[in-house]
Scaffold this active site. Structure first.
Site, PDB file in Angstrom:
ATOM      1  N   ASP A  38       0.853  -1.450   0.683  1.00  0.00           N
ATOM      2  CA  ASP A  38       0.160  -0.164   0.202  1.00  0.00           C
ATOM      3  C   ASP A  38       0.841   1.279  -0.008  1.00  0.00           C
ATOM      4  OD1 ASP A  38      -3.533   0.113   1.055  1.00  0.00           O
ATOM      5  OD2 ASP A  38      -1.731   2.512   1.013  1.00  0.00           O
ATOM      6  N   TYR A 165     -12.793   6.090 -14.341  1.00  0.00           N
ATOM      7  CA  TYR A 165     -12.426   4.601 -13.692  1.00  0.00           C
ATOM      8  C   TYR A 165     -13.096   3.523 -13.911  1.00  0.00           C
ATOM      9  CZ  TYR A 165     -14.256   1.974  -8.863  1.00  0.00           C
ATOM     10  OH  TYR A 165     -14.058   1.547  -8.068  1.00  0.00           O
ATOM     11  N   SER A 166     -14.191   3.489 -15.222  1.00  0.00           N
ATOM     12  CA  SER A 166     -15.603   2.696 -15.410  1.00  0.00           C
ATOM     13  C   SER A 166     -14.290   1.845 -16.399  1.00  0.00           C
ATOM     14  CB  SER A 166     -16.571   3.647 -16.440  1.00  0.00           C
ATOM     15  OG  SER A 166     -16.804   2.291 -17.041  1.00  0.00           O
ATOM     16  N   ALA A 167     -13.487   2.390 -17.282  1.00  0.00           N
ATOM     17  CA  ALA A 167     -12.925   2.358 -18.329  1.00  0.00           C
ATOM     18  C   ALA A 167     -11.832   1.620 -17.508  1.00  0.00           C
ATOM     19  CB  ALA A 167     -12.065   3.309 -19.599  1.00  0.00           C
ATOM     20  N   ALA A 168     -11.279   1.876 -16.179  1.00  0.00           N
ATOM     21  CA  ALA A 168      -9.986   1.000 -16.028  1.00  0.00           C
ATOM     22  C   ALA A 168     -10.983  -0.722 -15.426  1.00  0.00           C
ATOM     23  CB  ALA A 168      -9.646   1.566 -14.564  1.00  0.00           C
ATOM     24  N   LYS A 169     -12.286  -0.311 -14.614  1.00  0.00           N
ATOM     25  CA  LYS A 169     -12.698  -1.609 -14.126  1.00  0.00           C
ATOM     26  C   LYS A 169     -13.265  -3.001 -15.301  1.00  0.00           C
ATOM     27  CE  LYS A 169     -12.669  -0.780 -10.038  1.00  0.00           C
ATOM     28  NZ  LYS A 169     -10.909  -1.566  -9.229  1.00  0.00           N
ATOM     29  N   ALA A 203     -19.249  -1.472  -0.368  1.00  0.00           N
ATOM     30  CA  ALA A 203     -19.085  -1.961   0.724  1.00  0.00           C
ATOM     31  C   ALA A 203     -18.455  -0.293   1.652  1.00  0.00           C
ATOM     32  CB  ALA A 203     -17.579  -2.215   1.161  1.00  0.00           C
ATOM     33  N   ARG A 206     -13.633   5.050   2.631  1.00  0.00           N
ATOM     34  CA  ARG A 206     -13.877   6.337   2.617  1.00  0.00           C
ATOM     35  C   ARG A 206     -14.667   6.567   0.598  1.00  0.00           C
ATOM     36  NH1 ARG A 206      -7.386   7.745   1.923  1.00  0.00           N
ATOM     37  NH2 ARG A 206      -6.847   5.846   0.042  1.00  0.00           N
TER      38      ARG A 206
HETATM   39  N1  LIG Z   1     -16.133   0.639  -1.618  1.00  0.00           N
HETATM   40  C1  LIG Z   1     -16.913   0.047  -2.447  1.00  0.00           C
HETATM   41  O1  LIG Z   1     -18.203   0.236  -2.262  1.00  0.00           O
HETATM   42  C2  LIG Z   1     -16.215  -0.226  -4.228  1.00  0.00           C
HETATM   43  C3  LIG Z   1     -17.309  -0.192  -4.682  1.00  0.00           C
HETATM   44  C4  LIG Z   1     -16.320  -0.676  -6.214  1.00  0.00           C
HETATM   45  C5  LIG Z   1     -15.079  -0.718  -6.475  1.00  0.00           C
HETATM   46  N2  LIG Z   1     -14.139  -1.529  -5.541  1.00  0.00           N
HETATM   47  C6  LIG Z   1     -12.967  -1.382  -5.370  1.00  0.00           C
HETATM   48  O2  LIG Z   1     -12.515  -1.506  -3.900  1.00  0.00           O
HETATM   49  C7  LIG Z   1     -11.263  -1.262  -4.289  1.00  0.00           C
HETATM   50  C8  LIG Z   1     -10.584  -1.257  -2.983  1.00  0.00           C
HETATM   51  O3  LIG Z   1     -11.495   0.240  -2.557  1.00  0.00           O
HETATM   52  P1  LIG Z   1     -11.865   0.777  -1.274  1.00  0.00           P
HETATM   53  O4  LIG Z   1     -12.380   1.310  -0.698  1.00  0.00           O
HETATM   54  O5  LIG Z   1     -10.675  -0.225  -0.209  1.00  0.00           O
HETATM   55  O6  LIG Z   1     -10.281   2.099  -1.334  1.00  0.00           O
HETATM   56  P2  LIG Z   1     -10.085   2.723  -0.141  1.00  0.00           P
HETATM   57  O7  LIG Z   1      -9.619   4.011  -1.127  1.00  0.00           O
HETATM   58  O8  LIG Z   1     -10.604   2.942   1.490  1.00  0.00           O
HETATM   59  O9  LIG Z   1      -8.324   2.096  -0.121  1.00  0.00           O
HETATM   60  C9  LIG Z   1      -8.306   2.228  -1.465  1.00  0.00           C
HETATM   61  C10 LIG Z   1      -6.320   1.645  -0.981  1.00  0.00           C
HETATM   62  O10 LIG Z   1      -5.371   1.700  -2.234  1.00  0.00           O
HETATM   63  C11 LIG Z   1      -3.815   2.138  -1.723  1.00  0.00           C
HETATM   64  N3  LIG Z   1      -3.683   2.767  -2.803  1.00  0.00           N
HETATM   65  C12 LIG Z   1      -4.292   4.526  -4.050  1.00  0.00           C
HETATM   66  N4  LIG Z   1      -3.171   4.941  -5.101  1.00  0.00           N
HETATM   67  C13 LIG Z   1      -2.467   2.909  -4.630  1.00  0.00           C
HETATM   68  C14 LIG Z   1      -0.533   3.409  -5.252  1.00  0.00           C
HETATM   69  N5  LIG Z   1      -0.604   3.601  -6.630  1.00  0.00           N
HETATM   70  N6  LIG Z   1      -0.203   1.982  -5.360  1.00  0.00           N
HETATM   71  C15 LIG Z   1       0.048   1.192  -3.966  1.00  0.00           C
HETATM   72  N7  LIG Z   1      -1.525   1.536  -3.256  1.00  0.00           N
HETATM   73  C16 LIG Z   1      -2.531   2.601  -3.696  1.00  0.00           C
HETATM   74  C17 LIG Z   1      -4.384   3.514  -0.639  1.00  0.00           C
HETATM   75  O11 LIG Z   1      -3.334   3.903   0.254  1.00  0.00           O
HETATM   76  C18 LIG Z   1      -5.479   2.763  -0.382  1.00  0.00           C
HETATM   77  O12 LIG Z   1      -4.622   1.906   1.049  1.00  0.00           O
HETATM   78  C19 LIG Z   1     -11.421   0.439  -5.320  1.00  0.00           C
HETATM   79  O13 LIG Z   1     -10.260  -1.063  -6.384  1.00  0.00           O
HETATM   80  C20 LIG Z   1     -12.340   0.088  -6.010  1.00  0.00           C
HETATM   81  O14 LIG Z   1     -12.322   0.836  -6.670  1.00  0.00           O
HETATM   82  C21 LIG Z   1     -14.798   0.095  -3.725  1.00  0.00           C
END
Ligand SMILES: NC(=O)c1ccc[n+]([C@@H]2O[C@H](COP(=O)([O-])OP(=O)(O)OC[C@H]3O[C@@H](n4cnc5c(N)ncnc54)[C@H](O)[C@@H]3O)[C@@H](O)[C@H]2O)c1
Length: 309
Positions: A38, A165-169, A203, A206
């Site tokens: 991270d 984000y959509s394109a990446a996913k 979930a 943040r």
């Molecule tokens: N929370 C949701 O409802 C939700 C919905 C759909 C998809 N997602 C996906 O689930 C994943 C986790 O999301 P989350 O809600 O826990 O986010 P979060 O922001 O709580 O955690 C993301 C983590 O990624 C780390 N990070 C960011 N850029 C980085 C980098 N360049 N190198 C290494 N670490 C890096 C951050 O430090 C952070 O700890 C993401 O890929 C997000 O797109 C989440």
């Protein structure tokens, strides 16, 4: 410890916060050694700190597990190598990778800067490639194979304020399915069992703070057991799938396929022939998000009309 992942060495990106942290703690509680990868950044990717990864490593160690931190930027190819090397150097194998790291740069497509596009593609899509690439090079030589768990989102279908984000996913789904196919072909040539799947989570974290009120929402801890299952020996036969995980619900997505076909009357279609044949021929398929938008607009118009009468 119940030991569902006993003896496995697993690297998890984004393991410092939210869902990644929940996956790391759960996998450690099931007996896995964890690379906590991270960069410790804010949601837009700024202000990196190694304290975030170090804190999760300390938490795992306090509970009797083993973990090591890699506080690098997953968008860098070399950091993917560092993450895999951390597992190899400490424990001698890499049995699973989970790519959870993510950032956000929300903007309507017509206003999005090149930098906003690049930053999100770099962390999500290239971040998956960087770790998958280095891990598969090792796993293909391991008799015990390995597992890949990518993190996509329902937003791969479309997003008005997050086209990057959509394109990446969407790219992560294609990359993971390609990894699954490569894994199957390696296994047919005598390689160890490797699987690759995606989770689309929802979930409270943040990152989801600004998601509109009313959407089905669970906790980060609800996502972790599914990731652990896909990393485990009993889950190793599951390959090339996408699962939505939210609260108590786990749903599998369909595999995309062509649904109707029409053939040119001559050697090749003309545009005029397509215009005539398409509506009753292959037709169109409704985009569910556009259908939803139309439904909500109609509801709002009806409410407004009621309020005025
Ligand atoms: N929370 C949701 O409802 C939700 C919905 C759909 C998809 N997602 C996906 O689930 C994943 C986790 O999301 P989350 O809600 O826990 O986010 P979060 O922001 O709580 O955690 C993301 C983590 O990624 C780390 N990070 C960011 N850029 C980085 C980098 N360049 N190198 C290494 N670490 C890096 C951050 O430090 C952070 O700890 C993401 O890929 C997000 O797109 C989440």
């Amino acid at each position: 410890m119940s030991g569902f992942l006993e003896g496995k060495n697993i690297a998890i990106t984004g393991a410092g916060n939210g869902i990644g942290k929940a996956v790391a703690l759960y996998c450690a509680s099931e007996g896995a050694n964890i690379v906590v990868a991270d960069y410790g950044v804010s949601m837009d990717g700024s202000d990196p700190t190694s304290e975030v990864a170090d804190a999760v490593v300390a938490e795992i160690k306090e509970s009797g597990g083993d973990a090591v931190a890699v506080a690098g930027d997953v968008s860098q190819f070399s950091v993917g190598g560092d993450i895999v090397a951390a597992s190899m150097d400490n424990w001698g194998s890499i049995d699973g990778v989970v790519c959870v790291a993510g950032n956000l740069r929300e903007r309507m497509l017509f206003n999005m800067s090149e930098e906003e596009w690049d930053a999100v593609i770099a962390v999500h899509l290239k971040g998956h490639f960087n770790v998958y690439r280095h891990a598969l090079a090792v796993m293909r030589k391991q008799e015990t194979g390995g597992s890949f768990v990518g993190f996509t989102s329902g937003a791969f279908m479309a997003s008005t304020a997050q086209a990057n984000y959509s394109a990446a996913k969407g790219g992560i789904i294609s990359l993971t399915k390609s990894t699954a196919l490569t894994a199957a072909s390696l296994a047919m040539r005598g390689g160890g069992p490797i699987n690759a799947n995606c989770i689309a989570p929802v979930a409270k974290t943040r990152m989801s703070e600004n998601v509109p009120f009313g959407i089905e929402m669970g906790e980060a801890e609800d996502i972790a057991p599914m990731a652990a299952y896909l990393l485990s020996d009993p889950g190793r036969h599951v390959n090339g799938q996408i699962y939505t995980v939210v609260g108590k619900r786990i749903s599998v997505w369909s595999q995309p396929e062509e649904v109707r076909t029409m053939m040119a009357p001559g050697d090749r279609w003309t545009a005029a022939e397509i215009a005539e044949a398409l509506p009753d021929g292959v037709g169109t398929e409704q985009h569910p998000f556009i259908a939803d938008l139309e439904r909500r607009m109609a509801e709002m118009a009806a409410e407004k009309e009621q309020g005025e009468s």
